[in-house]
Design an enzyme around this catalytic site. Sequence first.
Site, mmCIF file in Angstrom:
data_model
loop_
_atom_site.group_PDB
_atom_site.id
_atom_site.type_symbol
_atom_site.label_atom_id
_atom_site.label_comp_id
_atom_site.label_asym_id
_atom_site.label_seq_id
_atom_site.Cartn_x
_atom_site.Cartn_y
_atom_site.Cartn_z
ATOM 1 C CB VAL A 11 -0.965 -0.006 1.209
ATOM 2 C CG1 VAL A 11 -1.685 1.329 1.353
ATOM 3 C CG2 VAL A 11 -1.981 -1.134 1.059
ATOM 4 C CG PHE A 151 -11.011 0.401 -1.562
ATOM 5 C CD1 PHE A 151 -11.693 -0.343 -0.612
ATOM 6 C CD2 PHE A 151 -11.091 1.782 -1.501
ATOM 7 C CE1 PHE A 151 -12.451 0.282 0.370
ATOM 8 C CE2 PHE A 151 -11.846 2.424 -0.531
ATOM 9 C CZ PHE A 151 -12.538 1.678 0.409
ATOM 10 N NE ARG A 153 -7.944 -5.212 -8.623
ATOM 11 C CZ ARG A 153 -8.130 -5.302 -9.941
ATOM 12 N NH1 ARG A 153 -8.737 -6.359 -10.467
ATOM 13 N NH2 ARG A 153 -7.698 -4.357 -10.760
ATOM 14 C CE LYS A 265 -12.918 -15.967 -12.945
ATOM 15 N NZ LYS A 265 -11.949 -14.878 -12.863
ATOM 16 C CB ALA A 266 -16.715 -22.201 -7.279
ATOM 17 N N GLY A 271 -7.536 -16.340 -0.004
ATOM 18 C CA GLY A 271 -6.333 -16.333 0.823
ATOM 19 C C GLY A 271 -5.746 -14.939 0.781
ATOM 20 C CB CYS A 274 -6.433 -8.187 2.263
ATOM 21 S SG CYS A 274 -4.953 -7.359 1.681
ATOM 22 C CE LYS A 277 -4.286 -7.329 7.496
ATOM 23 N NZ LYS A 277 -4.996 -6.082 7.783
ATOM 24 C CE LYS A 335 -4.132 -11.083 -6.139
ATOM 25 N NZ LYS A 335 -5.024 -9.943 -6.250
HETATM 26 C C1 UGA Z 1 -8.283 -7.694 -1.728
HETATM 27 C C2 UGA Z 1 -9.353 -6.759 -2.319
HETATM 28 O O1 UGA Z 1 -9.771 -7.248 -3.603
HETATM 29 C C3 UGA Z 1 -8.813 -5.322 -2.471
HETATM 30 O O2 UGA Z 1 -9.860 -4.466 -2.927
HETATM 31 C C4 UGA Z 1 -8.306 -4.844 -1.116
HETATM 32 O O3 UGA Z 1 -7.739 -3.553 -1.206
HETATM 33 C C5 UGA Z 1 -7.243 -5.806 -0.605
HETATM 34 O O4 UGA Z 1 -7.814 -7.140 -0.497
HETATM 35 C C6 UGA Z 1 -6.788 -5.314 0.745
HETATM 36 O O5 UGA Z 1 -7.596 -5.262 1.671
HETATM 37 O O6 UGA Z 1 -5.642 -4.855 0.843
HETATM 38 P P1 UGA Z 1 -6.186 -9.021 -2.756
HETATM 39 O O7 UGA Z 1 -5.980 -9.598 -1.388
HETATM 40 O O8 UGA Z 1 -5.025 -8.519 -3.516
HETATM 41 O O9 UGA Z 1 -7.226 -7.786 -2.680
HETATM 42 O O10 UGA Z 1 -6.835 -10.193 -3.600
HETATM 43 P P2 UGA Z 1 -8.161 -10.444 -4.465
HETATM 44 O O11 UGA Z 1 -7.847 -10.302 -5.897
HETATM 45 O O12 UGA Z 1 -9.311 -9.716 -3.938
HETATM 46 O O13 UGA Z 1 -8.372 -12.000 -4.170
HETATM 47 C C7 UGA Z 1 -8.541 -12.467 -2.816
HETATM 48 C C8 UGA Z 1 -8.701 -13.956 -2.800
HETATM 49 O O14 UGA Z 1 -9.977 -14.340 -3.305
HETATM 50 C C9 UGA Z 1 -7.678 -14.720 -3.635
HETATM 51 O O15 UGA Z 1 -7.238 -15.836 -2.893
HETATM 52 C C10 UGA Z 1 -8.463 -15.158 -4.861
HETATM 53 O O16 UGA Z 1 -7.957 -16.324 -5.448
HETATM 54 C C11 UGA Z 1 -9.835 -15.371 -4.254
HETATM 55 N N1 UGA Z 1 -10.947 -15.265 -5.220
HETATM 56 C C12 UGA Z 1 -11.204 -14.090 -5.854
HETATM 57 C C13 UGA Z 1 -11.773 -16.360 -5.450
HETATM 58 O O17 UGA Z 1 -11.575 -17.457 -4.875
HETATM 59 N N2 UGA Z 1 -12.820 -16.231 -6.317
HETATM 60 C C14 UGA Z 1 -13.083 -15.077 -6.952
HETATM 61 O O18 UGA Z 1 -14.073 -15.030 -7.730
HETATM 62 C C15 UGA Z 1 -12.258 -13.974 -6.720
#
Ligand code: UGA
Length: 441
Positions: A11, A151, A153, A265-266, A271, A274, A277, A335
């Site tokens: 961040v 916010f 990613r 997406k299932a 993980g 963010c 926690k 991811k």
């Molecule tokens: C997430 C949020 O998307 C951000 O908006 C936020 O700022 C950030 O946390 C934070 O609080 O700092 P991030 O942890 O980078 O971002 O990851 P995401 O892309 O959101 O994915 C989170 C998890 O959900 C991953 O493990 C991903 O594989 C999983 N996921 C995501 C799914 O299992 N299915 C989906 O459809 C989407």
Amino acid sequence: MKVTVIGAGYVGLSTGLVLASLGNKVYFVDVDKEKLESLKEGKPPFYEPHVEDLLKRTLKEKRVIFTTDYSEAIPLSDVVFICVGTPLRVSGEADTRQVMSAVRDISKHLGGKTVSIVIKSTVPVGTAREVEKQINKDHYGNFIVLSNPEFLREGHAIEDTFKPDRIVIGANDKKAIEHLIKLYDPIIKQTFKRVISDRLDREIPVVVTTNESAELIKYAANAFLATKISFINEIANIAENVGADITDVAFGIGLDPRIGNLFLKAGLGWGGSCFPKDLKALHQMVGNSGYLPGLLKAVIKVNDEQRFRFLQKIVKVFGDGLRNKKIAVLGIAFKAGTDDLRNSPGVEIVKQLVSLGAKISIYDPLALENARKTLPESVGLCDSIEKAVEKTDAIIITTEAQEFKTMNLEKLGKLVREKIIFDGRNIISNPKGWDYWGVGR
Ligand code: UGA
């Protein structure tokens, strides 16, 4: 403007580098000397698209300064961003000690002019007030505390900072709010010079509210996204029982704009650093206030169980015979698009399989270096899909990396011992000739 960013993590670094590339002078303050030294040489501490490029560019332009010394930065700055970590305590609460310690160090250097202290770290509701109290107690200088949650990613950090969906500002001081809006003006109006990708052709909405609401917006956003994922995973588990295909079900419901097709997406569940926690911290925070957050509890439970349900599938296929089976795991980061292993379903699955006696080889496009530090010695690290799958009894996919989506199964089929795929992200559309196990299909 002159800006200080405390904490050079995802961040802090993204925020600071973007502000520097917009023409501001940015002082990064961090306690980690080694990290600062490597940043000074233009080397970021983690993989993140565009970070290295922006770092090198802003270093050359002398717009960024890295230091451990607050006195070098705070007296010169109008705005100070707090971007330090808020890890989980054993109790499940967010640990704000790094925030409060940064605040104490900032307050020692506040002088005559009013400084905006902007909290970007994800903090429990009420933290901005605590910060205010802490500084007032110490009677140091003039300041305003603003809450400005982030916010972005991982894997899209710079892009998301240049083109956020919204900017949320919590504060009760009109002048300080206007000042922060001025700093963000090129982002809000999308008038910055093209740096990494095209600008948006619309303004970014700014939500101005109280500190408490801004703090809760951050938790609520992550909780809602995590809820969507746990929801679709629960429906996927139902789909398996009734013989439906979750990919079609998700598509079918996602076309309703009230539902939307994103984050449906299932797979192995969420993980990263963010969601796990923040969901636990929110659950604990609400619990402490005397309200029983039943929905949040269920969302966390579904997610905790999801990776083990998947593991059970693998165990079931091999019966008691996992000992000495050779298994390739494709993807080890939490991811695709990152080298971050924190709370990664892949890491947990590998550790469990190793404890059951399987021999694991892994491949990940970005995270192999970090994998070496985290995984048991016995795990083989391979620098290609082909090497990882050679003579294996099964392939497990744990992330959606593009390379995995487009891999040539016919070619790989000739390298493996058994043609079995466990697809933890449902990315294989035509597993013809393979014994295929997805999630909810
Ligand atoms: C997430 C949020 O998307 C951000 O908006 C936020 O700022 C950030 O946390 C934070 O609080 O700092 P991030 O942890 O980078 O971002 O990851 P995401 O892309 O959101 O994915 C989170 C998890 O959900 C991953 O493990 C991903 O594989 C999983 N996921 C995501 C799914 O299992 N299915 C989906 O459809 C989407």
